[in-house]
Design a protein around this motif. Structure first.
Motif, PDB file in Angstrom:
ATOM      1  N   GLN A   1     -26.318  12.000   9.396  1.00  0.00           N
ATOM      2  CA  GLN A   1     -25.723  11.855   8.068  1.00  0.00           C
ATOM      3  C   GLN A   1     -24.363  11.160   8.100  1.00  0.00           C
ATOM      4  O   GLN A   1     -23.999  10.465   7.141  1.00  0.00           O
ATOM      5  CB  GLN A   1     -25.569  13.239   7.414  1.00  0.00           C
ATOM      6  N   ALA A   2     -23.593  11.375   9.159  1.00  0.00           N
ATOM      7  CA  ALA A   2     -22.248  10.785   9.242  1.00  0.00           C
ATOM      8  C   ALA A   2     -22.018  10.229  10.640  1.00  0.00           C
ATOM      9  O   ALA A   2     -21.221  10.769  11.417  1.00  0.00           O
ATOM     10  CB  ALA A   2     -21.198  11.833   8.892  1.00  0.00           C
ATOM     11  N   PRO A   3     -22.707   9.144  11.011  1.00  0.00           N
ATOM     12  CA  PRO A   3     -22.648   8.645  12.391  1.00  0.00           C
ATOM     13  C   PRO A   3     -21.288   8.091  12.806  1.00  0.00           C
ATOM     14  O   PRO A   3     -20.977   8.041  13.981  1.00  0.00           O
ATOM     15  CB  PRO A   3     -23.717   7.546  12.402  1.00  0.00           C
ATOM     16  N   GLU A   4     -20.460   7.675  11.849  1.00  0.00           N
ATOM     17  CA  GLU A   4     -19.181   7.053  12.182  1.00  0.00           C
ATOM     18  C   GLU A   4     -17.990   7.990  12.053  1.00  0.00           C
ATOM     19  O   GLU A   4     -16.845   7.539  12.078  1.00  0.00           O
ATOM     20  CB  GLU A   4     -18.963   5.831  11.260  1.00  0.00           C
ATOM     21  N   PHE A   5     -18.251   9.295  11.925  1.00  0.00           N
ATOM     22  CA  PHE A   5     -17.136  10.215  11.677  1.00  0.00           C
ATOM     23  C   PHE A   5     -16.174  10.279  12.862  1.00  0.00           C
ATOM     24  O   PHE A   5     -14.953  10.252  12.682  1.00  0.00           O
ATOM     25  CB  PHE A   5     -17.669  11.615  11.354  1.00  0.00           C
ATOM     26  N   LEU A   6     -16.691  10.364  14.086  1.00  0.00           N
ATOM     27  CA  LEU A   6     -15.808  10.445  15.253  1.00  0.00           C
ATOM     28  C   LEU A   6     -15.007   9.152  15.421  1.00  0.00           C
ATOM     29  O   LEU A   6     -13.840   9.183  15.807  1.00  0.00           O
ATOM     30  CB  LEU A   6     -16.623  10.744  16.508  1.00  0.00           C
ATOM     31  N   ALA A   7     -15.645   8.013  15.128  1.00  0.00           N
ATOM     32  CA  ALA A   7     -14.918   6.748  15.180  1.00  0.00           C
ATOM     33  C   ALA A   7     -13.813   6.715  14.122  1.00  0.00           C
ATOM     34  O   ALA A   7     -12.723   6.172  14.349  1.00  0.00           O
ATOM     35  CB  ALA A   7     -15.880   5.583  14.975  1.00  0.00           C
ATOM     36  N   TYR A   8     -14.070   7.315  12.974  1.00  0.00           N
ATOM     37  CA  TYR A   8     -13.065   7.409  11.917  1.00  0.00           C
ATOM     38  C   TYR A   8     -11.850   8.222  12.391  1.00  0.00           C
ATOM     39  O   TYR A   8     -10.695   7.866  12.122  1.00  0.00           O
ATOM     40  CB  TYR A   8     -13.705   8.051  10.686  1.00  0.00           C
ATOM     41  N   LEU A   9     -12.106   9.306  13.124  1.00  0.00           N
ATOM     42  CA  LEU A   9     -11.008  10.135  13.629  1.00  0.00           C
ATOM     43  C   LEU A   9     -10.132   9.368  14.609  1.00  0.00           C
ATOM     44  O   LEU A   9      -8.912   9.537  14.637  1.00  0.00           O
ATOM     45  CB  LEU A   9     -11.572  11.387  14.307  1.00  0.00           C
ATOM     46  N   VAL A  10     -10.761   8.494  15.396  1.00  0.00           N
ATOM     47  CA  VAL A  10     -10.012   7.741  16.400  1.00  0.00           C
ATOM     48  C   VAL A  10      -9.290   6.552  15.775  1.00  0.00           C
ATOM     49  O   VAL A  10      -8.087   6.356  15.969  1.00  0.00           O
ATOM     50  CB  VAL A  10     -10.951   7.262  17.524  1.00  0.00           C
ATOM     51  N   GLU A  11     -10.027   5.757  15.016  1.00  0.00           N
ATOM     52  CA  GLU A  11      -9.499   4.477  14.548  1.00  0.00           C
ATOM     53  C   GLU A  11      -8.583   4.615  13.338  1.00  0.00           C
ATOM     54  O   GLU A  11      -7.570   3.904  13.228  1.00  0.00           O
ATOM     55  CB  GLU A  11     -10.670   3.542  14.221  1.00  0.00           C
ATOM     56  N   GLU A  12      -8.925   5.502  12.408  1.00  0.00           N
ATOM     57  CA  GLU A  12      -8.136   5.606  11.182  1.00  0.00           C
ATOM     58  C   GLU A  12      -7.088   6.722  11.244  1.00  0.00           C
ATOM     59  O   GLU A  12      -5.966   6.549  10.773  1.00  0.00           O
ATOM     60  CB  GLU A  12      -9.056   5.819   9.980  1.00  0.00           C
ATOM     61  N   LYS A  13      -7.478   7.872  11.829  1.00  0.00           N
ATOM     62  CA  LYS A  13      -6.524   8.982  11.890  1.00  0.00           C
ATOM     63  C   LYS A  13      -5.721   8.980  13.184  1.00  0.00           C
ATOM     64  O   LYS A  13      -4.696   9.662  13.280  1.00  0.00           O
ATOM     65  CB  LYS A  13      -7.267  10.316  11.726  1.00  0.00           C
ATOM     66  N   GLY A  14      -6.187   8.237  14.199  1.00  0.00           N
ATOM     67  CA  GLY A  14      -5.440   8.123  15.441  1.00  0.00           C
ATOM     68  C   GLY A  14      -5.337   9.412  16.229  1.00  0.00           C
ATOM     69  O   GLY A  14      -4.322   9.666  16.895  1.00  0.00           O
ATOM     70  N   LEU A  15      -6.373  10.237  16.193  1.00  0.00           N
ATOM     71  CA  LEU A  15      -6.325  11.521  16.877  1.00  0.00           C
ATOM     72  C   LEU A  15      -6.540  11.353  18.379  1.00  0.00           C
ATOM     73  O   LEU A  15      -7.220  10.440  18.828  1.00  0.00           O
ATOM     74  CB  LEU A  15      -7.391  12.465  16.304  1.00  0.00           C
ATOM     75  N   ARG A  16      -5.971  12.274  19.138  1.00  0.00           N
ATOM     76  CA  ARG A  16      -6.090  12.251  20.579  1.00  0.00           C
ATOM     77  C   ARG A  16      -7.429  12.860  21.009  1.00  0.00           C
ATOM     78  O   ARG A  16      -8.041  13.629  20.252  1.00  0.00           O
ATOM     79  CB  ARG A  16      -4.933  13.026  21.212  1.00  0.00           C
ATOM     80  N   PRO A  17      -7.894  12.532  22.221  1.00  0.00           N
ATOM     81  CA  PRO A  17      -9.197  13.047  22.682  1.00  0.00           C
ATOM     82  C   PRO A  17      -9.293  14.561  22.630  1.00  0.00           C
ATOM     83  O   PRO A  17     -10.348  15.109  22.289  1.00  0.00           O
ATOM     84  CB  PRO A  17      -9.293  12.515  24.113  1.00  0.00           C
ATOM     85  N   ARG A  18      -8.222  15.267  23.005  1.00  0.00           N
ATOM     86  CA  ARG A  18      -8.275  16.727  22.980  1.00  0.00           C
ATOM     87  C   ARG A  18      -8.467  17.243  21.567  1.00  0.00           C
ATOM     88  O   ARG A  18      -9.192  18.218  21.331  1.00  0.00           O
ATOM     89  CB  ARG A  18      -6.985  17.298  23.583  1.00  0.00           C
ATOM     90  N   THR A  19      -7.837  16.624  20.584  1.00  0.00           N
ATOM     91  CA  THR A  19      -7.991  17.040  19.197  1.00  0.00           C
ATOM     92  C   THR A  19      -9.405  16.763  18.711  1.00  0.00           C
ATOM     93  O   THR A  19     -10.009  17.578  18.000  1.00  0.00           O
ATOM     94  CB  THR A  19      -6.975  16.308  18.308  1.00  0.00           C
ATOM     95  N   ILE A  20      -9.966  15.633  19.109  1.00  0.00           N
ATOM     96  CA  ILE A  20     -11.340  15.299  18.709  1.00  0.00           C
ATOM     97  C   ILE A  20     -12.316  16.283  19.326  1.00  0.00           C
ATOM     98  O   ILE A  20     -13.331  16.647  18.715  1.00  0.00           O
ATOM     99  CB  ILE A  20     -11.660  13.852  19.114  1.00  0.00           C
ATOM    100  N   TYR A  21     -12.027  16.748  20.537  1.00  0.00           N
ATOM    101  CA  TYR A  21     -12.870  17.770  21.163  1.00  0.00           C
ATOM    102  C   TYR A  21     -12.900  19.027  20.293  1.00  0.00           C
ATOM    103  O   TYR A  21     -13.956  19.649  20.112  1.00  0.00           O
ATOM    104  CB  TYR A  21     -12.328  18.094  22.552  1.00  0.00           C
TER     105      TYR A  21
END
Length: 420
Positions: free
Chosen positions: A128-148
């Motif tokens: 349903q939302a395949p680009e959500f993790l990419a959105y967190l990285v590219e637009e919100k600039g979150l770090r890998p630990r936060t994305i985990y």
């Protein structure tokens, strides 16, 4: 390579007579490269030879068919050699037999995964939302630990929806309230707060992408909390010294653990910062070292104390295994690899318990908090302490004012005029 482990040529001939001998030799080479001891090699090779004979007896004639015979072989081994043993010992024996077989097959068969833990999807809402993790990285600039952490909370939400047969498009305020009500009692309020934050970001993204017709993010209420309600997990400095004294520094593992604990207690480092410390971060000539990519995104350079420097040198010379890795602290058992932050937390917790120190929750952060308390007792300002331990905002450091015991005692025992 087999000749390096077996003195008798007949033993080497018996191994090479096996129809899976190429796979066995490939595995032996791999073990040698990853620092396995000769004892481990001599223990595992006979198991592999017997596995090949078992699989051939049961109809296997090519490597691709071996995966079907792993569990039957393990169960046959347990029935034959695990009689009279308790359930936990049989389980341990099964792991000791299964592990080398699966490791060999991972090298010999392309795509073989083995019976490990089930793979958890990176994004539980991939459809349903395949680009959500990419959105967190590219637009919100979150770090890998936060994305985990985002992935972890999204899996909890996905599990709740699947268990109740609810599709993502059918999410409503009632569904959100039901998830929070069910999830809240099982976790700490900080975990629930982070889950609510993840849910708000996710729902706002779903509305932006048109997956849901209504923005429900504002309906996710954070759990009520009071600022500075918690108490830092600090202990007295004499207890810290007792923990350090409990480490047996005669062994390579003890030399490593002592150096790690010194860094945690002296500089208030986080476990992930200790595990990420590399040889390139230590400037021996100028007696300093740096901690890169901290939680706040900054880099801090510290003076290298004589005690901590001596402990690190002792470990590097007499305890650290030979390896090409640049990280300072390594695992002590094969396969050789840099130690992970979870292991740093585990070792700190082990020595806290060994020293008989009682804290609500053991772990490396106990030493970090104790470092701050030690600085407070030495009358350093909160601003200097925050800079020292890597806080970006002074508000993150203010909670440690609650452990300024002597200052609080003087206020409580005074007549109050100085306060007024």
């Amino acid at each position: 390579m087999l000749e390096n482990y077996y003195v008798r040529p007949a033993s080497v001939d018996r191994i090479r007579a096996s129809w899976i001998a190429p796979a066995i030799e490939q595995y032996v080479n791999w073990m040698a490269e990853h620092g396995y001891t000769p004892r481990s090699v001599l223990h595992r090779v006979p198991v592999l030879v017997e596995f090949g004979e078992f699989a051939k007896t049961h109809g296997a004639n090519e490597l691709a068919q071996l995966s079907d015979h792993v569990e039957p072989f393990v169960q046959a081994w347990i029935r034959r050699r695990g009689r009279g043993r308790c359930a936990s010992r049989r389980s341990r024996l099964a792991h000791e037999i299964r592990n080398p077989v699966c490791q060999m097959l991972q090298l010999a068969i392309d795509g073989y995964v083995g019976p490990g833990r089930p793979h958890k999807p990176e994004n539980p809402f991939e459809r349903q939302a395949p680009e959500f993790l990419a959105y967190l990285v590219e637009e919100k600039g979150l770090r890998p630990r936060t994305i985990y952490q985002y992935r972890f909370h999204l899996r909890q939400f996905a599990t709740y929806l699947d268990r109740n047969g609810i599709g993502l498009r059918a999410v409503s305020p009632t569904v959100i309230s039901g998830f929070i009500t069910e999830y809240g009692p099982r976790v700490a309020w900080t975990t629930l707060r982070n889950a609510c934050g993840t849910l708000r970001v996710f729902l706002r993204y779903l509305y932006r992408e048109g997956v849901v017709s209504r923005d429900l993010s504002s309906l996710v209420e954070f759990p009520q909390s009071y600022r500075y309600a918690g108490i830092p997990r600090s202990i007295a400095w004499d207890q810290v010294e007792r923990i350090l004294a409990s480490v047996d520094r005669r062994s390579p593992c003890g030399k490593r653990d002592y150096a790690m604990l010194l860094l945690l207690a002296t500089y208030g480092l986080r476990a992930c910062e200790v595990s990420a410390l590399s040889l390139d971060d230590v400037d021996w000539r100028n007696e300093r070292f740096r901690i890169r990519d901290r939680k706040a995104g900054n880099t801090t350079t510290y003076p290298l104390s004589a005690v901590a420097g001596a402990a690190i040198v002792d470990y590097l010379k007499n305890g650290r295994p030979a390896t090409t890795h640049r990280e300072v602290f390594m695992r002590m058992t094969a396969p050789l690899a840099p130690i992970q932050s979870a292991a740093v937390v585990s070792r700190a917790a082990y020595f806290i318990r060994k020293a008989g120190v009682s804290v609500p929750r053991t772990g490396s952060h106990v030493l970090r908090h104790s470092c701050v308390q030690h600085l407070l007792n030495a009358h350093f300002s909160l601003k200097h302490i925050g800079d020292y331990i890597g806080h970006r905002n002074i508000s993150s450091t203010q909670i440690y004012g609650k452990i300024a015991i002597e200052e609080l005692r003087s206020v409580a025992q005074g007549d109050g005029e100085d306060v007024l």
